[in-house]
Design a protein around this motif. Structure first.
Motif, short mmCIF file in Angstrom:
data_model
loop_
_atom_site.label_atom_id
_atom_site.label_comp_id
_atom_site.label_asym_id
_atom_site.label_seq_id
_atom_site.Cartn_x
_atom_site.Cartn_y
_atom_site.Cartn_z
N SER B 374 56.86 73.85 60.44
CA SER B 374 55.43 74.17 60.40
C SER B 374 55.20 75.53 59.78
N LEU B 391 58.96 74.38 65.75
CA LEU B 391 57.75 73.56 65.53
C LEU B 391 57.86 72.85 64.17
N SER B 393 56.17 69.94 61.41
CA SER B 393 55.04 69.09 60.98
C SER B 393 55.61 67.74 60.51
N ARG B 402 51.92 67.46 64.63
CA ARG B 402 52.94 68.48 64.97
C ARG B 402 53.75 68.04 66.16
#
Lengths: 85, 422
Positions: B374, B391, B393, B402
């Motif tokens: 992300s 994190l 995406s 996400r």
């Protein structure tokens, strides 16, 4: 071409005969061919005129020396046609 | 002194037939008896039903029996009416065996006066022929278009009228010079000679017609005169003889350059025919027109050929040809361009196809996802790239969500989360 009028029938006819042969042989320029053609037609006309217009002419031989049997003097005189009964 | 049959030890006895044959042969080997003319008076004239004629010829002191076969009759120009005629007979002497009579076998008969003339005629003809007067080589051809015709004839005769009529009809262009003469009688021959000669003094006479109407042999006798024959043969002007007669020729005929059976025929012989001339003149006219017509037509053909050639070479043609070339070229150029465009278009659609295959969206639609960090956006394609707590995406076909990494599995055993190609 007035001299054509002075040609005798034989002269005109013979020339015409030769001229036809010459023209038929064909190796002439157009001007020559046309000239021959015109003269030929004039000759033919002249021949025809002579044929149509002629009247037989008759003359009579007369001795001018009747008394001389061997005399060779003659003259032409008018002919009077003897009309038989 | 009678010969005695018994006095001759070897007598020869002849049969009647044998001695008759012997006598007959004696007569027949005698040349005088085999070809002779006899003059006498006819008597006992008789024509048998067979057609043969039997008669006797006699003079005051003797007579001879005569036979004339039927086959001889058609050749005779004269046949006696019967008895008492003075004749000249030609034939041979032989014996008629059945009756033992010698006979005169007649093959030609003439009345006495004419007979003498006939002999004279034949003798003269033989002499002049011998002399060459009648030679073909002497014959001249009169000109085809005479201007002056000399005419030797009687001014009072029908021959003159006939000749003039023919000339008027056929060829009136001619001039006739009549040289008058008697044509019959004692004075005729010298007059004919003079009339012929006179014509050569006139000048320009092309041909002479010697004419006389028909008549008996005696009537025409002047034309058998030697002087006339010579004058005809030696005339400086060609002579055409037109003496009317049916059978025999006259001496003048033999001597002439041309001979005709009648005065009219003689006139026709020396002149062309007006109708024929007119016909030939028409023909000449037609030939002239045809020849000139052909001459012009030939030139027209040549001209047409030249004009075709000229058109081929004209600037107009040059321009048209160039214009056409331009058309051809531009057509070629267009074709080339179109071709190239087509090629490009084809290539383009190929590329498009490949592009479609490579479009990631299509892969996502089948359930694949693209995983990226992300922060930073780095695409995750290996386990080693992530740590728990990262994190991520996750992009799927219709959007992004996400998520966070919980733990890491073993690498190379689990590709589930990788952004790999299908």
């Amino acid at each position: 071409m007035n001299e054509i009028d002075n040609l005798s029938f034989e002269e005109a006819f013979t020339e015409l005969e030769e001229l036809v042969q010459q023209l038929e042989a064909g190796d002439l320029t157009l001007d020559q061919a046309m000239a021959l053609f015109e003269r030929g037609m004039a000759l033919a006309t002249q021949c025809n005129v002579q044929l149509d217009a002629s009247e037989l002419r008759v003359q009579q031989l007369m001795s001018t020396s009747e008394e001389h049997p061997s005399g060779e003097d003659y003259e032409l005189g008018p002919f009077e046609e003897y009309l038989p009964d | 002194m009678q010969p005695s049959l018994f006095a001759d030890p070897t007598p020869r006895v002849y049969s009647i037939s044998a001695i008759t044959t012997y006598i007959k042969r004696k007569l027949e080997v005698d040349l005088t008896l085999q070809n002779l003319w006899l003059e006498g008076e006819t008597s006992n004239w008789r024509q048998a039903p067979s057609g043969h004629v039997y008669f006797t010829l006699k003079d005051p002191d003797a007579s001879i029996r005569c036979v004339m076969w039927r086959s001889s009759l058609p050749r005779l120009s004269y046949l006696p009416a019967g008895d008492g005629e003075a004749v000249l007979a030609h034939g041979h002497i032989s014996v008629y065996e059945p009756s033992g009579q010698y006979q005169f076998y007649v093959d030609d008969l003439e009345p006495v006066g004419l007979g003498a003339l006939h002999v004279q005629f034949e003798q003269l003809k033989a002499r002049l022929t011998q002399e060459g007067l009648f030679d073909e080589a002497r014959k001249r051809t009169p000109p085809p278009f005479p201007r002056r015709i000399g005419l030797v004839t009687s001014p009072a005769g029908a021959a003159l009228r006939d000749v003039l009529n023919v000339l008027r009809r056929r060829y009136p262009l001619v001039e006739v010079i009549l040289s008058p003469t008697q044509v019959q009688g004692e004075d005729a021959p010298p007059q004919i000679v003079r009339a012929l000669q006179a014509l050569s003094t006139v000048g320009d006479v092309d041909v002479i017609i010697l004419a006389r109407g028909g008549g008996s042999l005696e009537d025409l006798w002047a034309f058998n005169d030697e002087r006339v024959a010579r004058a005809v043969a030696t005339s400086p002007i060609p002579v055409v003889c037109g003496v009317g007669h049916e059978t025999d020729f006259t001496m003048a005929d033999f001597a002439a350059d041309l001979r005709a059976p009648t005065p009219s025929a003689a006139a026709e012989l020396v002149t062309p025919d007006r109708d024929e001339l007119a016909r030939r003149l028409r023909l000449f006219g037609a030939q002239l027109r045809a020849a000139v017509g052909e001459s012009i037509a030939r030139r027209q053909r040549l001209l047409a050929g030249e004009m075709r050639a000229l058109r081929r070479l004209s600037p107009q043609t040059w321009i048209e040809q160039r214009r056409q070339r331009v058309d051809d070229l531009s057509r070629g150029a267009q074709a080339t361009i179109a071709h190239r465009l087509a090629l490009k278009r084809e290539r383009l659609s190929g590329l498009g196809l490949r592009l479609t295959t490579l479009n990631p969206n299509a892969t996502l639609a089948r359930g694949y996802a693209i995983v990226s960090h992300s922060d930073g956006g780095q695409v995750v394609s290996r386990v080693a790239q992530v740590s728990p707590g990262d994190l991520l995406s996750v992009q799927v076909s219709d959007g992004v969500f996400r998520t966070a990494v919980q733990d890491k599995g073993e690498s190379a055993t689990n590709n589930q989360t990788g952004g790999n190609r299908p």
